[in-house]
Design a protein around this motif. Structure first.
Motif, PDB file in Angstrom:
ATOM      1  N   ARG A  58     -30.498   5.661 -32.848  1.00  0.00           N
ATOM      2  CA  ARG A  58     -30.154   6.094 -34.193  1.00  0.00           C
ATOM      3  C   ARG A  58     -29.507   7.471 -34.131  1.00  0.00           C
ATOM      4  N   GLU A  59     -28.445   7.655 -34.910  1.00  0.00           N
ATOM      5  CA  GLU A  59     -27.800   8.958 -34.971  1.00  0.00           C
ATOM      6  C   GLU A  59     -28.713   9.943 -35.696  1.00  0.00           C
ATOM      7  N   THR A  60     -28.851  11.139 -35.135  1.00  0.00           N
ATOM      8  CA  THR A  60     -29.698  12.150 -35.758  1.00  0.00           C
ATOM      9  C   THR A  60     -28.990  12.778 -36.961  1.00  0.00           C
ATOM     10  N   THR A  61     -29.776  13.112 -37.958  1.00  0.00           N
ATOM     11  CA  THR A  61     -29.256  13.722 -39.182  1.00  0.00           C
ATOM     12  C   THR A  61     -29.415  15.228 -39.101  1.00  0.00           C
ATOM     13  N   LEU A  62     -28.317  15.950 -39.312  1.00  0.00           N
ATOM     14  CA  LEU A  62     -28.384  17.404 -39.353  1.00  0.00           C
ATOM     15  C   LEU A  62     -28.693  17.863 -40.772  1.00  0.00           C
ATOM     16  N   SER A  63     -29.543  18.866 -40.882  1.00  0.00           N
ATOM     17  CA  SER A  63     -29.792  19.538 -42.150  1.00  0.00           C
ATOM     18  C   SER A  63     -29.781  21.029 -41.864  1.00  0.00           C
ATOM     19  N   ARG A  64     -28.991  21.750 -42.609  1.00  0.00           N
ATOM     20  CA  ARG A  64     -28.741  23.175 -42.328  1.00  0.00           C
ATOM     21  C   ARG A  64     -28.284  23.356 -40.876  1.00  0.00           C
ATOM     22  N   HIS A  65     -27.553  22.367 -40.377  1.00  0.00           N
ATOM     23  CA  HIS A  65     -26.977  22.405 -39.029  1.00  0.00           C
ATOM     24  C   HIS A  65     -28.062  22.500 -37.952  1.00  0.00           C
ATOM     25  N   GLN A  66     -29.239  21.927 -38.197  1.00  0.00           N
ATOM     26  CA  GLN A  66     -30.305  22.066 -37.219  1.00  0.00           C
ATOM     27  C   GLN A  66     -31.136  20.794 -37.114  1.00  0.00           C
ATOM     28  N   LEU A  67     -31.870  20.697 -36.010  1.00  0.00           N
ATOM     29  CA  LEU A  67     -32.770  19.596 -35.725  1.00  0.00           C
ATOM     30  C   LEU A  67     -34.176  20.156 -35.522  1.00  0.00           C
ATOM     31  N   VAL A  68     -35.159  19.234 -35.450  1.00  0.00           N
ATOM     32  CA  VAL A  68     -36.558  19.637 -35.336  1.00  0.00           C
ATOM     33  C   VAL A  68     -37.034  19.419 -33.908  1.00  0.00           C
ATOM     34  N   LEU A  69     -37.553  20.464 -33.303  1.00  0.00           N
ATOM     35  CA  LEU A  69     -38.164  20.326 -31.987  1.00  0.00           C
ATOM     36  C   LEU A  69     -39.462  19.529 -32.093  1.00  0.00           C
ATOM     37  N   ASN A  70     -39.720  18.723 -31.087  1.00  0.00           N
ATOM     38  CA  ASN A  70     -40.901  17.860 -31.094  1.00  0.00           C
ATOM     39  C   ASN A  70     -42.094  18.613 -30.511  1.00  0.00           C
ATOM     40  N   PHE A  71     -42.890  19.232 -31.386  1.00  0.00           N
ATOM     41  CA  PHE A  71     -44.053  19.998 -30.940  1.00  0.00           C
ATOM     42  C   PHE A  71     -45.209  19.099 -30.510  1.00  0.00           C
ATOM     43  N   ALA A  72     -45.048  17.779 -30.583  1.00  0.00           N
ATOM     44  CA  ALA A  72     -46.036  16.894 -29.983  1.00  0.00           C
ATOM     45  C   ALA A  72     -45.971  16.961 -28.458  1.00  0.00           C
ATOM     46  N   ARG A  73     -44.839  17.406 -27.931  1.00  0.00           N
ATOM     47  CA  ARG A  73     -44.642  17.483 -26.484  1.00  0.00           C
ATOM     48  C   ARG A  73     -45.223  18.781 -25.932  1.00  0.00           C
ATOM     49  N   HIS A  74     -45.981  18.654 -24.869  1.00  0.00           N
ATOM     50  CA  HIS A  74     -46.581  19.822 -24.225  1.00  0.00           C
ATOM     51  C   HIS A  74     -45.512  20.774 -23.698  1.00  0.00           C
ATOM     52  N   ASP A  75     -44.436  20.228 -23.087  1.00  0.00           N
ATOM     53  CA  ASP A  75     -43.416  21.104 -22.505  1.00  0.00           C
ATOM     54  C   ASP A  75     -42.665  21.885 -23.576  1.00  0.00           C
ATOM     55  N   VAL A  76     -42.462  21.279 -24.737  1.00  0.00           N
ATOM     56  CA  VAL A  76     -41.812  21.996 -25.832  1.00  0.00           C
ATOM     57  C   VAL A  76     -42.692  23.147 -26.305  1.00  0.00           C
ATOM     58  N   ARG A  77     -43.965  22.867 -26.516  1.00  0.00           N
ATOM     59  CA  ARG A  77     -44.869  23.923 -26.976  1.00  0.00           C
ATOM     60  C   ARG A  77     -44.916  25.079 -25.978  1.00  0.00           C
ATOM     61  N   GLU A  78     -45.004  24.750 -24.691  1.00  0.00           N
ATOM     62  CA  GLU A  78     -45.100  25.801 -23.684  1.00  0.00           C
ATOM     63  C   GLU A  78     -43.820  26.619 -23.600  1.00  0.00           C
ATOM     64  N   ALA A  79     -42.668  25.960 -23.742  1.00  0.00           N
ATOM     65  CA  ALA A  79     -41.400  26.686 -23.669  1.00  0.00           C
ATOM     66  C   ALA A  79     -41.235  27.623 -24.859  1.00  0.00           C
ATOM     67  N   VAL A  80     -41.547  27.134 -26.053  1.00  0.00           N
ATOM     68  CA  VAL A  80     -41.441  27.977 -27.245  1.00  0.00           C
ATOM     69  C   VAL A  80     -42.434  29.127 -27.155  1.00  0.00           C
ATOM     70  N   LEU A  81     -43.650  28.816 -26.753  1.00  0.00           N
ATOM     71  CA  LEU A  81     -44.664  29.858 -26.641  1.00  0.00           C
ATOM     72  C   LEU A  81     -44.240  30.927 -25.637  1.00  0.00           C
ATOM     73  N   ALA A  82     -43.675  30.518 -24.516  1.00  0.00           N
ATOM     74  CA  ALA A  82     -43.255  31.482 -23.496  1.00  0.00           C
ATOM     75  C   ALA A  82     -42.167  32.402 -24.026  1.00  0.00           C
ATOM     76  N   ARG A  83     -41.209  31.833 -24.784  1.00  0.00           N
ATOM     77  CA  ARG A  83     -40.106  32.644 -25.289  1.00  0.00           C
ATOM     78  C   ARG A  83     -40.586  33.642 -26.346  1.00  0.00           C
ATOM     79  N   VAL A  84     -41.424  33.174 -27.265  1.00  0.00           N
ATOM     80  CA  VAL A  84     -41.930  34.072 -28.313  1.00  0.00           C
ATOM     81  C   VAL A  84     -42.892  35.086 -27.710  1.00  0.00           C
ATOM     82  N   ARG A  85     -43.708  34.640 -26.757  1.00  0.00           N
ATOM     83  CA  ARG A  85     -44.622  35.570 -26.085  1.00  0.00           C
ATOM     84  C   ARG A  85     -43.846  36.697 -25.414  1.00  0.00           C
ATOM     85  N   ALA A  86     -42.754  36.361 -24.752  1.00  0.00           N
ATOM     86  CA  ALA A  86     -41.949  37.385 -24.077  1.00  0.00           C
ATOM     87  C   ALA A  86     -41.372  38.377 -25.082  1.00  0.00           C
ATOM     88  N   LEU A  87     -40.903  37.865 -26.221  1.00  0.00           N
ATOM     89  CA  LEU A  87     -40.356  38.746 -27.253  1.00  0.00           C
ATOM     90  C   LEU A  87     -41.419  39.724 -27.746  1.00  0.00           C
TER      91      LEU A  87
END
Length: 720
Positions: free
Chosen positions: A416-445
């Motif tokens: 299925r083609e993904t629908t853009l809203s405000r030119h953006q998509l939603v990251l899947n926070f059900a995934r462990h790797d997504v959560r860890e990557a986002v957490l690492a980036r915000v933690r570093a900031l």
């Protein structure tokens, strides 16, 4: 108020095991029906005579059980498999496709002020535990449900409500919160007739269109109100079902839409909580119970005892055009006004020159900040303010380094083609790797810069909600696992950076509920900063949520959303009803406007403890035109703050009397601005006038007027 010596008492009801849950203001009586059905024999006022065999149940239990259907009988929970034809709270399917369950009572546990009732369906091995946590001093009960698979085969939880609430036959009306972007939290009343009314979100988050709070009253009665609020930031559903005898059946919890949970042997699932209560003094009284409960038990404990800071947000002044020199100028001016927190909004990172690119790349833009973000952070701190920054961690632009590296990290379906809203998509926070990557980036900031505050935004609903990498039996868990993942990341950040403050924002007021407010210190109400619209939104918001959690913004005029113009004092007074914020181009304010603004901010700091932690009374609710008034009383009833507004005055309309509430009738109070002294009894009986001095000609086209009054108790020694 009566003392409560024991919040939970084991008792009997018509010879059946029963449990009496009591608070200072109300009581709930639960009992076991034939076959282990959980009954709600009473939920309401506590006359002191509840419990015991003298209490009359709602149905004649001396009939044979096989002839006794449960239609029209108030239930404490409903299961598909009960002898009932009403909305089930629990539907669990077995491997053979059957979804009929018959949990029988096994045991109860009372520990401190928590009751746990355990039921088991022998055929499937499903164990159902109902938890009731009683907050006796706050008049509310937290309810949730835990299911466990103790059988040998996997089960599929197709529906599981946090709570089911049954009310006896009467004509009921519901109060709910509805709206849309820019017009959130509109209090809506409807008569409940035969059939079902469903209030819900299927957008993936709480939503602008509806909110998971409700109140119920009997038609024509101004007093008693039953209410509930769900602690969940994902899809949710509240069903009001009026039965054929006018009994009311309420089912509230996670929305079963497109959702299921695979329960392996030994697996468990716990619902979010539903906070429910009863108040004798209407929706306003119910709100005060919820406010106190939130202030004492929901909002993050780290900052409960300190007032939320007056903050300035750069969005309406700069949009995406962020540049360090201009930011320093804004910060300098904000500090001069008395601002305590300076927040850089969108546009500071990655390739972020518009909303088309950069989301997900939380790296400081070296062009906008050639010496790094630390230059601005240090200057803000030197000016005596705290520093905050805008993030939207759950979203990503396709035009971003993150998406180019990990296109599979978004919610999507492979065909299925993904629908853009405000030119953006939603990251899947059900995934462990997504959560860890986002957490690492915000933690570093946060680790690289002494950042005190994060505005956590969320700007689109969810479409093409898929998790193709998960096992097939787990894929419909994505709606719930995503929300739990967001909670996990926010919670871990709070644990690692305990002094961090977080504001929840979702295109304004799209994500506010008791779930996210356990992790965020306060919330945006709306992107619409027009003060007359905000009065109505803040009125609805405060039916469910505490003023301490409510952010209000003072913006420039004409207002960006509606184009209306209103006086500076009116804009400030509306924003002062909770946590005061300012946006707009303060560099363009005249010297006279800056002086007035600084005075208003100083005055707010004197009032905010009463506003944010006192009891709120809406004396005159807002309307399209005419007077409006809201009052706050400190818990010891020694200080009173009253905001009076005139919205679009009507020519020839005389003044009204605004009678205060909740004061000590015997005590004397002095008005701070002119020293007038009167009694609490007089303020509650005669009240204040809604009149304002005649404005000089020419009159403002909208005739927006406002004032704030502080009344303080006068000690008897001072009176003599």
């Amino acid at each position: 108020m009566p003392e409560v010596t024991s919040a939970i008492t084991r008792t009997t009801c018509a010879g059946r095991p029963a449990w009496l849950l009591r608070t200072r203001w109300n009581a709930m009586l639960l009992s076991l029906g034939d076959g282990g059905v959980l009954m709600l024999d009473h939920w309401g006022g506590d006359g002191g005579g509840l419990g015991g065999d003298s209490y009359l149940p709602h149905t004649p239990w001396n009939r044979p059980s096989q002839a006794q259907f449960l239609d029209g009988v108030p239930l404490g929970y409903s299961v598909y498999g009960d002898r009932a034809f009403k909305e089930p709270g629990l539907v669990v399917a077995r491997a053979d496709g059957s979804a009929v369950s018959r949990p029988a009572w096994r045991e109860d546990h009372v520990e401190d002020d928590v009751l746990r009732l355990v039921f088991e369906d022998v055929g499937s091995g499903l164990v159902v535990e109902h938890r009731f946590a009683v907050f006796a001093e706050h008049g509310v009960v937290e309810r949730d449900v835990l299911v466990e698979n103790r059988g040998a085969e996997a089960l599929r939880v197709e529906r599981i409500a946090s709570a089911v609430l049954g009310l006896p036959p009467a004509r009921y009306e519901s109060w709910t919160l509805h709206g849309r972007w820019g017009d959130e939290y509109q209090l809506t009343r409807r008569d409940l007739a035969a059939g079902k009314v469903v209030v819900e979100s299927r957008r993936g988050f709480t939503s602008h269109e509806a909110n998971p709070w409700f109140a119920l009253s009997r038609v024509g009665e101004a007093g008693p109100v039953w209410f509930g609020a769900l602690a969940w930031s994902g899809n949710w559903s509240i069903v009001f079902e009026t039965e054929r005898n006018d009994a009311l059946h309420v089912v509230a919890g996670v929305n079963p839409f497109d959702s299921a949970w695979h329960l392996e042997p030994g697996g468990t699932f716990r619902t979010p909580s539903l906070v429910c209560g009863y108040a004798e003094d209407g929706v306003d009284g119910a709100a005060r119970l919820l406010h106190r409960y939130q202030r004492d038990h929901v909002l993050p404990a780290r900052h409960r005892d300190t007032p939320p800071p007056v903050h300035y947000n750069t969005w309406l002044a700069t949009s995406f055009d962020v540049e360090v020199g201009h930011q320093v100028e804004l910060a300098t001016r904000a500090a001069e006004l008395g601002v305590e927190l300076f927040v850089v909004d969108d546009g500071w990172f990655g390739a972020r020159t518009s909303d088309h690119a950069g989301l997900g790349d939380w790296v400081v833009d070296p062009v906008k900040f050639p010496n790094g973000l630390g230059e601005l952070v240090d200057e803000v701190h030197r000016l005596g303010m705290r520093f905050g920054i805008w993030l939207e961690p759950e979203m990503v632009n396709p035009d971003s380094d993150l998406y180019r590296a990990h296109p599979d990290w978004v919610l999507h379906l492979p065909d299925r083609e993904t629908t853009l809203s405000r030119h953006q998509l939603v990251l899947n926070f059900a995934r462990h790797d997504v959560r860890e990557a986002v957490l690492a980036r915000v933690r570093a900031l946060l680790a690289d810069h002494p950042i005190d505050f994060v505005k956590w935004d969320h700007n689109r609903p969810y479409t093409e909600v898929g998790w193709p990498q998960a096992p097939v039996e787990r894929r419909r868990e994505v709606w719930v696992r995503h929300v739990r993942g967001v909670y996990e990341v926010m919670g871990r950040l709070r644990a690692e950076f305990p002094d961090l403050m977080i504001e929840t924002c979702a295109g304004g007021g799209g994500r506010v509920d008791l779930g996210v407010l356990g992790l965020a210190d306060f919330a945006q109400v709306s992107d619409n900063t027009d003060p007359s619209d905000r009065l109505r939104a803040q009125y609805g918001f405060s039916r469910a949520y505490a003023p301490r959690a409510m952010v209000g913004w003072v913006a420039d005029v004409p207002e960006p959303t509606t184009g209306r113009t209103s006086p500076l004092e009116f804009r400030f007074h509306v924003a002062m009803q909770g946590v005061l914020g300012i946006s707009g181009d303060i560099l363009g304010w005249s010297g006279e406007e800056r002086t007035r603004a600084a005075g208003l901010i100083a005055g707010y700091k004197r009032l905010r403890a009463v506003v944010q932690d006192g009891d709120q009374y809406w004396l005159v609710p807002p309307a399209e035109s005419g007077p409006c008034a809201v009052q706050y009383v400190s818990r010891d009833r020694r200080e009173v703050v009253v905001f009076v507004y005139q919205v679009r005055g009507v020519a020839g309309e005389g003044p009204r009397r605004i009678r205060l509430r909740g004061l000590d009738a015997e005590r004397h109070y002095r008005r701070a601005d002119d020293g007038l002294v009167t009694t609490g009894a007089a303020l509650m009986a005669a009240g204040l006038s809604s009149a304002f001095p005649q404005p000089p000609a020419p009159r403002h086209t909208e005739d927006w007027r406002s004032r704030v009054e502080l009344w303080e108790a006068v000690d008897e020694e001072a009176m003599s």
